[in-house]
Structure formats: structure tokens, C-alpha cells
Design an enzyme around this catalytic site. Structure first.
Site, PDB file in Angstrom:
ATOM      1  CG  ASP A 169      19.704  28.089 -28.092  1.00 39.83           C
ATOM      2  OD1 ASP A 169      19.998  27.656 -29.229  1.00 39.83           O
ATOM      3  OD2 ASP A 169      18.626  28.663 -27.852  1.00 39.83           O
ATOM      4  CG  HIS A 252      19.924  26.217 -34.012  1.00 40.70           C
ATOM      5  ND1 HIS A 252      20.994  27.015 -33.658  1.00 40.70           N
ATOM      6  CD2 HIS A 252      19.034  26.304 -32.982  1.00 40.70           C
ATOM      7  CE1 HIS A 252      20.756  27.573 -32.480  1.00 40.70           C
ATOM      8  NE2 HIS A 252      19.582  27.160 -32.045  1.00 40.70           N
ATOM      9  CG  HIS A 255      18.333  21.068 -31.795  1.00 42.98           C
ATOM     10  ND1 HIS A 255      17.095  21.324 -32.375  1.00 42.98           N
ATOM     11  CD2 HIS A 255      18.087  20.791 -30.485  1.00 42.98           C
ATOM     12  CE1 HIS A 255      16.157  21.202 -31.451  1.00 42.98           C
ATOM     13  NE2 HIS A 255      16.727  20.893 -30.305  1.00 42.98           N
ATOM     14  CG  HIS A 269      16.796  24.230 -28.068  1.00 48.08           C
ATOM     15  ND1 HIS A 269      16.374  23.853 -29.330  1.00 48.08           N
ATOM     16  CD2 HIS A 269      17.534  25.364 -28.243  1.00 48.08           C
ATOM     17  CE1 HIS A 269      16.834  24.713 -30.219  1.00 48.08           C
ATOM     18  NE2 HIS A 269      17.542  25.634 -29.591  1.00 48.08           N
TER      19      HIS A 269
END
Length: 364
Positions: A169, A252, A255, A269
Site C-alpha cells: 500500500d 489505487h 486496485h 488491500h
């Protein structure tokens, strides 16, 4: 030109920090509503942890498992009117849920991550999913958490996979902030990022490269070391400040696209964000030296570098295009990249990133 940088009210980190939780809570009043992971309650803190509190009365509720509108509504209905502060203890979804409950009820919030797997703790943001785990929307909050408290002794005892996912992340932070900086795209406040935000994002990246492998070894040995302290701070504080005040972009968004495929739901995540970072390297045509550096880092710490490693072995072009289309939704942060990005661009970038990862593993 107006820039805006936002921070949590207080950041506390170190071995044994959980022992001053009551002291931090007492600054807000005498009654706390606690949302806690079931596993953390039983196996990390212990079900009797709060019984030793003398200054603060605790109403403890177990988190249902998904940061959804339904769970936020359920927990909000259990909060007593005289509650002074909401507390979230556990992983990213527990913390996001606690933040959303505090916002809904206009209460201060104290965040206690027990793993360093995301940069969620410090942010004025909750990521809302459907009850089935598909990304739904971002809930932008008017303020950051009042306190973020991280006990690195607890983090060190968690499986290494969580810390590594946090590095995945955090890996996105500098790349996305740099894209926003180049495009003059807004950060999470809707305004431009500051020099401070971009510098913290870069420091986050440099810290990962320098200390990531050593920190992973520390948690494998369940030891608190200076390297672990640095990576926990990078995953939690630097990445949190960097993404929120620097801005989000392709990684992101990709993602979020990956969450449309159910096979990815069991992966963390940060593991999926890492794939988003790798795809973004090809999307934005980064120099080969940087591509090599990022792939090498991912391989060294154990982050995925192929689609198969996030449950998408043999994924069809049709399904991969669904990912790309979701990533390019009109409201997605992928449009903060310096150049226009289409779903076809993302599709080819994902295939290129996967091919390169497989090549390095001698799978092609």
C-alpha cells in the site's frame, strides 16, 4: 494557488503503547464506544483487557467483518447517547468503520491499528464496500482521527504477510503523489498538495527500499527492531499523510478495479495495490531502471508481481477488461495521471506488468 495538508491530531507509536490507551481516551471524557475485531479481542488484547480501566467506561462491540453501509448503520445504533469518544481497534476495515461511525454521530475518534497492513489509520477517509466485499465508494470525512496509537510489539506478533501488504500500500504513495504533482491534480481535500506532502511521500518510498527486508525479518522473528519501527511509521504515518495530502492516481484505481473479480477478495488491500503500482509503471512508461528497482523490492519482501499471485491465474481478457473499465470509472483517481488514460491502456498495462513479473520468475 492554495495548497492544503491534513494530519491526525496525535500520532503515538512504540512497543507497549497499548498500555497508555486509557490515558489517551480520558482526554476526551469518561465513556468510550469500542469497535474491535473479534480475533483481536480474544487473542491479541484479551477479552478482559478493558476491565482494568478505571477512568473510562467501555461499551465494546465486535466488528461484523465488512466496512459496509449496513455495518456502519448497525454499530451506530448501538452507541449510547452519552458516549464521549469512538475507538477502532484492529485492521483497516475495522478502523474505517469506526471512523464512519464517529462521523455519523459527530464524536471524536481514536484509532488503534493492530497490524501495519494499510495507510488507513491516519486518514480522514473510509473505504466503503458492499457486504460482499466489492469496492463501493470513498467516504470523505471532515476531519482526521484525533489520535492514532500503534503498539509495535503487537504489530511484531502479527503474521509477516500483514506488514508486507502494508508495504504494498505504501509503495503506491510516492508514485501517485508524483503523478498528482505533475498534473496539478488535487489531493484528497480537493486542493493541491504541498511541498511537505510530496517530500513525505518520497521519504516513504526511500524508507521502504532501505528497511523493508529487515523489517519483514523482524516480524518473522516477532521482534521489535529499529527497522520495524521505521517501516511501521512508513506504512502508517508517512503513507497516510502522503496519499491524503499528496493525492491518489492509477495504483489505487486499479486496485478498485481488481475488486470486481471475486477471486481477488481473499487477498489483502496492499497486495492488490502492489499489482496496481506495477501496472502503473507500464501505464506511465517509467524508466527501466525504476521498473527493475520496484520489481526487485516486491520480490525481496514477498509482494505479488503476477496476476496469478492475487488469484487471477489464467484470467480471461474479458474479465481483465472488466477490471480496466472499473479502474477508469469517471470518478476514479486514475484520471490524476499526467496523461489521459483509457480502459484499453489499463488492460494492456496489466498484461505487460504480469508478463514482466512472470518473465522474472522464469514462468514464460
Amino acid at each position: 494557488m492554495i495548497t492544503t495538508t491534513i494530519f491526525p491530531g496525535r500520532y503515538v507509536q512504540g512497543a507497549g503503547a497499548i498500555n497508555i490507551l486509557e490515558e489517551e481516551l480520558s482526554r476526551f471524557g469518561e465513556r468510550a464506544f469500542v469497535v474491535i475485531d473479534d480475533f483481536v479481542d480474544k487473542n491479541v488484547l484479551g477479552e478482559n483487557f478493558f476491565s482494568s480501566f478505571t477512568k473510562v467506561r467501555v461499551n465494546k462491540q465486535i466488528f461484523g467483518g465488512e466496512c459496509s453501509d449496513e455495518e456502519i448503520e448497525r454499530l451506530s445504533g448501538l452507541v449510547e447517547e452519552e458516549t464521549d469518544v469512538v475507538v477502532g481497534i484492529g485492521g483497516g476495515k475495522t478502523l474505517d468503520t469506526a471512523k464512519a461511525v464517529a462521523y455519523k454521530l459527530k464524536k471524536p475518534v481514536v484509532i488503534v491499528p493492530t497490524i501495519a497492513s494499510t495507510d488507513a489509520p491516519c486518514s480522514a477517509l473510509s473505504v466503503i464496500y458492499t457486504p460482499n466485499g466489492e469496492f463501493k465508494r470513498y467516504l470523505f470525512l471532515p476531519r482526521n482521527p484525533d489520535v492514532v496509537l500503534v503498539d509495535t510489539e503487537i504489530v511484531a506478533k502479527a503474521p509477516a504477510r500483514f506488514l508486507v501488504a502494508g508495504m504494498g500500500d505504501a509503495l503506491a504513495t510516492w508514485f501517485e503523489a508524483e503523478s498528482c504533482k505533475q498534473k496539478y491534480a488535487p489531493n484528497m481535500t480537493g486542493r493541491l498538495g504541498s511541498m511537505t506532502a510530496y517530500a513525505l511521500a518520497r521519504l516513504c518510498y526511500e524508507t521502504l527500499l532501505e528497511y523493508g527486508v529487515l523489517a519483514k525479518r523482524s516480524v518473522e522473528e516477532k521482534s521489535v527492531t529499529p527497522a520495524l519501527e521505521k517501516i511501521v511509521e512508513a506504512n502508517t504515518l508517512l503513507s497516510g499523510l502522503g496519499f491524503e495530502s499528496g493525492g491518489l492516481a492509477a495504483a489505487h484505481a486499479i486496485h478498485n478495479g481488481l475488486t470486481v473479480l471475486e477471486n481477488t477478495h481473499k487477498y489483502l488491500h496492499g497486495e492488490k495495490v502492489a499489482i496496481g503500482v506495477l501496472a502503473s509503471l507500464f501505464l506511465t512508461d517509467k524508466p527501466r531502471k525504476m521498473i527493475e528497482e520496484v520489481y526487485s523490492f516486491c520480490e525481496e519482501v514477498g509482494l505479488p508481481t503476477t496476476l496469478a499471485e492475487i488469484g487471477l491465474d489464467g484470467v480471461s481478457d474479458e474479465d481483465l477488461m472488466k477490471v480496466a473499465e472499473k479502474a477508469c470509472d469517471k470518478n476514479e483517481t486514475i484520471h490524476n495521471e499526467p496523461q489521459p488514460v483509457t480502459s484499453k491502456d489499463v488492460f494492456f498495462a496489466l498484461k505487460a506488468a504480469d508478463r514482466y513479473g512472470r518473465m522474472r520468475k522464469n514462468l514464460t
